[in-house]
Design an enzyme around this catalytic site. Sequence first.
Site, PDB file in Angstrom:
ATOM      1  N   LYS A 136       0.828  -1.206   0.000  1.00  0.00           N
ATOM      2  CA  LYS A 136       0.000   0.000   0.000  1.00  0.00           C
ATOM      3  C   LYS A 136       0.865   1.259   0.000  1.00  0.00           C
ATOM      4  CE  LYS A 136      -4.024  -2.084   2.179  1.00  0.00           C
ATOM      5  NZ  LYS A 136      -4.721  -2.276   3.451  1.00  0.00           N
ATOM      6  N   LYS A 149      -6.048 -12.238  -6.618  1.00  0.00           N
ATOM      7  CA  LYS A 149      -7.402 -12.500  -6.125  1.00  0.00           C
ATOM      8  C   LYS A 149      -8.379 -11.414  -6.596  1.00  0.00           C
ATOM      9  CE  LYS A 149      -8.747 -10.772  -1.565  1.00  0.00           C
ATOM     10  NZ  LYS A 149      -8.936 -10.987  -0.138  1.00  0.00           N
ATOM     11  N   LYS A 157     -12.152  -6.144  -4.114  1.00  0.00           N
ATOM     12  CA  LYS A 157     -13.064  -5.018  -4.279  1.00  0.00           C
ATOM     13  C   LYS A 157     -12.318  -3.695  -4.402  1.00  0.00           C
ATOM     14  CE  LYS A 157     -14.500  -4.668   0.652  1.00  0.00           C
ATOM     15  NZ  LYS A 157     -13.163  -4.795   1.153  1.00  0.00           N
TER      16      LYS A 157
END
Length: 336
Positions: free
Chosen positions: A112, A200, A203
Amino acid sequence: MKKRVLSGVTSTGKLTLGNYLGAISNFVKLQTENELFIFIANLHAITIPIAKKELATNTLEIAAWYFACGIDPNVANVFVQSDVLEHTQLSYILLCNSYLGELERMTQFKDKMQKTKQQNKTISIPTGLLVYPTLMAADILLYEPDLVPVGSDQTQHLELTKTLAERLNAKYQANLFKIPQQYQAQHSHRIMSLQDPTKKMSKSDDNPKNVIFLSDDLNTITEKIKKAVTDSENIIKYDIEKKPGVSNLLAIYASITNKTIAEAESYFASKDYSFLKTEIITTIHNLLAPIQEKQQKYLSDQASLIKLLQQGAENAKKIAASKLQEVQKAIGINYQ
Ligand code: TRP
């Protein structure tokens, strides 16, 4: 014996088919035999930039999806993280017992941080990103859950939670915290990105083509599945290494229809990719359409929806408050 199951979902984006197949559908199965605590992690959501309106909307929408998917508010406790203040209070105590080095080593923090730097061309990294795992540890340790269902991307955070629990147990009082166990559902397949099936389905993916959202209508589902990556063999076989795209489609199909991969393979034997995709489009749409209808109903009566969340928070708070008090006593914060 009833087991206590605890999990959280960050309110950073719209829920996906991966969230449903990997987590929510499982919670629905677990809820009758166990004691479920599921919360919407809106405090984790603000560790990355998010618009005020979006955060509030996401929070209610996610709650409505959970109930629409079959989480029963009469048996499961669904609540919003920020409604139970004990989460932030315990997280501060854990923070004081965690080390800069171990937080900086978290791979999600590093990822991140990279992303933040790229997007904002800045070197200023919000501290919230660094302390994300200590808040998550507090979320878990407050409730002494038997099982914590999370994806494998959260394993490192869960390991840190165990480390912190053991550290505080050793420092202050043995058995202050119960050591949590990760729970990965058996027979559940990891649902992957449609364009990059080695990642994966997430969202928070920047590319909506990678993801089927629970809110996607038939046209959108059709478009996304038609464009989903396969390979040039035109043979429908499950092989994650060599055929990640086709394997992902098979996994999606098998998960929704409750078939084994072998059953799905034999169903599609001698069929081509176009047939496979058409079947999957119908299967996904048939699953989602009734859920979407129910979700709209929950959203249309916000007062009742909020009431359900407040009831959930009240139930959660009973457990969280007593744990926090015990911790405060053990470390000398509670001086009375
Ligand atoms: N970090 C988790 C995720 O991104 C969400 C989460 C926050 C969570 N707190 C939690 C999951 C506590 C389980 C338990 O998936």
